[in-house]
Design an enzyme around this catalytic site. Structure first.
Site, PDB file in Angstrom:
ATOM      1  N   GLU A 284      -9.608 -10.784  -7.547  1.00 33.93           N
ATOM      2  CA  GLU A 284      -8.714  -9.627  -7.448  1.00 33.93           C
ATOM      3  C   GLU A 284      -7.633  -9.652  -8.519  1.00 33.93           C
ATOM      4  O   GLU A 284      -7.285  -8.608  -9.080  1.00 33.93           O
ATOM      5  CB  GLU A 284      -8.069  -9.601  -6.043  1.00 33.93           C
ATOM      6  CG  GLU A 284      -9.085  -9.284  -4.948  1.00 33.93           C
ATOM      7  CD  GLU A 284      -8.514  -9.415  -3.542  1.00 33.93           C
ATOM      8  OE1 GLU A 284      -7.318  -9.740  -3.400  1.00 33.93           O
ATOM      9  OE2 GLU A 284      -9.272  -9.182  -2.574  1.00 33.93           O
TER      10      GLU A 284
ATOM     11  N   HIS B 230      -1.765  -5.482   1.433  1.00 31.49           N
ATOM     12  CA  HIS B 230      -3.019  -6.199   1.203  1.00 31.49           C
ATOM     13  C   HIS B 230      -2.657  -7.626   0.793  1.00 31.49           C
ATOM     14  O   HIS B 230      -1.692  -7.838   0.062  1.00 31.49           O
ATOM     15  CB  HIS B 230      -3.827  -5.548   0.069  1.00 31.49           C
ATOM     16  CG  HIS B 230      -4.913  -6.456  -0.434  1.00 31.49           C
ATOM     17  ND1 HIS B 230      -6.128  -6.580   0.205  1.00 31.49           N
ATOM     18  CD2 HIS B 230      -4.941  -7.330  -1.486  1.00 31.49           C
ATOM     19  CE1 HIS B 230      -6.868  -7.474  -0.435  1.00 31.49           C
ATOM     20  NE2 HIS B 230      -6.173  -7.938  -1.463  1.00 31.49           N
TER      21      HIS B 230
ATOM     22  N   ASN C 288      -1.885  -0.182   7.324  1.00 32.46           N
ATOM     23  CA  ASN C 288      -1.353  -1.517   7.626  1.00 32.46           C
ATOM     24  C   ASN C 288      -0.498  -2.123   6.521  1.00 32.46           C
ATOM     25  O   ASN C 288      -0.323  -3.331   6.420  1.00 32.46           O
ATOM     26  CB  ASN C 288      -2.472  -2.470   8.077  1.00 32.46           C
ATOM     27  CG  ASN C 288      -3.518  -2.684   7.014  1.00 32.46           C
ATOM     28  OD1 ASN C 288      -3.392  -2.178   5.886  1.00 32.46           O
ATOM     29  ND2 ASN C 288      -4.554  -3.433   7.341  1.00 32.46           N
TER      30      ASN C 288
ATOM     31  N   TYR D  35     -12.501  -3.136  -3.150  1.00 33.21           N
ATOM     32  CA  TYR D  35     -13.069  -3.127  -1.796  1.00 33.21           C
ATOM     33  C   TYR D  35     -14.594  -3.019  -1.823  1.00 33.21           C
ATOM     34  O   TYR D  35     -15.190  -2.369  -0.952  1.00 33.21           O
ATOM     35  CB  TYR D  35     -12.482  -1.967  -0.987  1.00 33.21           C
ATOM     36  CG  TYR D  35     -11.077  -2.213  -0.451  1.00 33.21           C
ATOM     37  CD1 TYR D  35     -10.725  -3.435   0.124  1.00 33.21           C
ATOM     38  CD2 TYR D  35     -10.106  -1.207  -0.471  1.00 33.21           C
ATOM     39  CE1 TYR D  35      -9.447  -3.655   0.633  1.00 33.21           C
ATOM     40  CE2 TYR D  35      -8.823  -1.417   0.047  1.00 33.21           C
ATOM     41  CZ  TYR D  35      -8.503  -2.647   0.599  1.00 33.21           C
ATOM     42  OH  TYR D  35      -7.247  -2.865   1.120  1.00 33.21           O
TER      43      TYR D  35
ATOM     44  N   LYS E 211       0.835  -1.198   0.000  1.00 27.86           N
ATOM     45  CA  LYS E 211       0.000   0.000   0.000  1.00 27.86           C
ATOM     46  C   LYS E 211       0.876   1.257   0.000  1.00 27.86           C
ATOM     47  O   LYS E 211       2.092   1.181   0.225  1.00 27.86           O
ATOM     48  CB  LYS E 211      -0.931  -0.042   1.221  1.00 27.86           C
ATOM     49  CG  LYS E 211      -1.916  -1.235   1.187  1.00 27.86           C
ATOM     50  CD  LYS E 211      -2.793  -1.253   2.426  1.00 27.86           C
ATOM     51  CE  LYS E 211      -3.802  -2.392   2.376  1.00 27.86           C
ATOM     52  NZ  LYS E 211      -4.703  -2.401   3.548  1.00 27.86           N
TER      53      LYS E 211
HETATM   54  P1  DAT Z   1      -7.659  -7.245   5.359  1.00 26.85           P
HETATM   55  O1  DAT Z   1      -6.880  -6.151   4.684  1.00 26.85           O
HETATM   56  O2  DAT Z   1      -6.901  -7.843   6.496  1.00 26.85           O
HETATM   57  O3  DAT Z   1      -8.183  -8.277   4.410  1.00 26.85           O
HETATM   58  P2  DAT Z   1     -10.341  -6.116   5.452  1.00 26.85           P
HETATM   59  O4  DAT Z   1     -10.565  -6.724   4.114  1.00 26.85           O
HETATM   60  O5  DAT Z   1     -11.371  -6.372   6.505  1.00 26.85           O
HETATM   61  O6  DAT Z   1      -8.933  -6.560   6.061  1.00 26.85           O
HETATM   62  O7  DAT Z   1     -10.212  -4.534   5.309  1.00 26.85           O
HETATM   63  C1  DAT Z   1      -9.555  -3.970   4.218  1.00 26.85           C
HETATM   64  C2  DAT Z   1      -8.752  -2.793   4.693  1.00 26.85           C
HETATM   65  O8  DAT Z   1      -9.620  -1.795   5.216  1.00 26.85           O
HETATM   66  C3  DAT Z   1      -7.789  -3.115   5.838  1.00 26.85           C
HETATM   67  O9  DAT Z   1      -6.588  -3.675   5.399  1.00 26.85           O
HETATM   68  C4  DAT Z   1      -7.602  -1.771   6.447  1.00 26.85           C
HETATM   69  C5  DAT Z   1      -8.970  -1.107   6.290  1.00 26.85           C
HETATM   70  N1  DAT Z   1      -9.761  -1.269   7.514  1.00 26.85           N
HETATM   71  C6  DAT Z   1     -10.379  -2.390   7.953  1.00 26.85           C
HETATM   72  N2  DAT Z   1     -11.001  -2.170   9.115  1.00 26.85           N
HETATM   73  C7  DAT Z   1     -10.769  -0.870   9.432  1.00 26.85           C
HETATM   74  C8  DAT Z   1     -11.139  -0.022  10.514  1.00 26.85           C
HETATM   75  N3  DAT Z   1     -11.873  -0.462  11.522  1.00 26.85           N
HETATM   76  N4  DAT Z   1     -10.683   1.262  10.509  1.00 26.85           N
HETATM   77  C9  DAT Z   1      -9.942   1.734   9.491  1.00 26.85           C
HETATM   78  N5  DAT Z   1      -9.569   0.986   8.431  1.00 26.85           N
HETATM   79  C10 DAT Z   1      -9.975  -0.291   8.403  1.00 26.85           C
HETATM   80 MG    MG Z   2      -9.629  -8.169   2.922  1.00 30.12          MG
END
Ligand code: DAT
Ligand code: MG
Length: 203
Positions: free
Chosen positions: A179, A168, A165, A102, A62
């Site tokens: 994806e 991805h 974080n 997303y 990212k």
């Molecule tokens: P992952 O990236 O572990 O698959 P995800 O698909 O649930 O997790 O979410 C996609 C991204 O969205 C994640 O990497 C960071 C952001 N995200 C998720 N939950 C969040 C939150 N509570 N606050 C801010 N950003 C968040």
């Molecule tokens: Mg995810």
């Protein structure tokens, strides 16, 4: 000491006890050459008959990972694990592509800030291939929230907040396929033979 994969030893013993010394000799002498030229050892099956290693996943570094110059260290982790890189590109993501990527998160309260962050700079997006690569890379990447990610994972080592974080990783085989098709055209993914293919697993 020269290390031979188990499959070579197995074949050498089989040939030796069945009296085929010439074949045995050629198996041993041919091994380093095969290794150097990136070919499979004699008698090995071709990649087309190896469905168990053909799983692919999408990993993206990212904008925070790129800005913090973590690209090399992150790629190194997947290479070191033994996975095969079959696609790689750097790009500035459009909101359109991101909203498809997303799509399940569009209704979340953090979605607008997620879009802002993900479109704030270039990302490096990759396709990695290998046995159980989806599950293994999810484990290597760590918990979504870096505060809960274990040390030794990418997120656990390089980040501390869920809003930044670093990487991805696709979370399922089906999700990975979706994806990969979204981010890459088929022609941009390379099928190539790793010279260590018979060393890293017995097929
Ligand atoms: P992952 O990236 O572990 O698959 P995800 O698909 O649930 O997790 O979410 C996609 C991204 O969205 C994640 O990497 C960071 C952001 N995200 C998720 N939950 C969040 C939150 N509570 N606050 C801010 N950003 C968040
Ligand atoms: Mg995810």
């Amino acid at each position: 000491m020269v290390m031979f994969p188990r499959c070579i030893f197995k074949r050498v013993f089989q040939q030796f006890y069945s009296g085929h010394q010439e074949t045995t000799k050629s198996l041993l002498s041919g091994f380093p050459t095969a290794l150097l030229h990136g070919q499979r050892a004699a008698g090995h099956r071709s990649s087309s008959s190896l469905p168990s290693v053909s799983e692919r996943t999408l990993i993206a570094i990212k904008p925070d990972g790129v800005q913090r110059r973590l690209v090399g260290q992150i790629i190194q982790r997947f290479e070191q694990r033994g996975f095969k890189l079959v696609g790689l590109k750097m790009l500035q993501v459009s909101e359109d592509l991101l909203s498809q990527h997303y799509s399940q998160l569009r209704t979340k309260p953090f979605y607008p800030s997620l879009v802002h962050y993900m479109t704030s700079g270039p990302v490096v997006v990759m396709v990695w291939e290998g046995h159980k690569v989806v599950q293994a890379t999810r484990t290597m990447v760590g918990h979504t929230n870096p505060a809960e990610a274990q040390a030794g994972t990418v997120r656990g080592d390089f980040s501390f907040h869920v809003s930044r974080n670093v990487v991805h990783a696709s979370d399922s085989v089906d999700g990975a396929q979706r994806e990969i098709q979204l981010w890459f055209q088929g022609k941009d993914l390379l099928n190539w033979d790793c010279c260590d293919q018979t060393i890293t697993c017995e097929l």
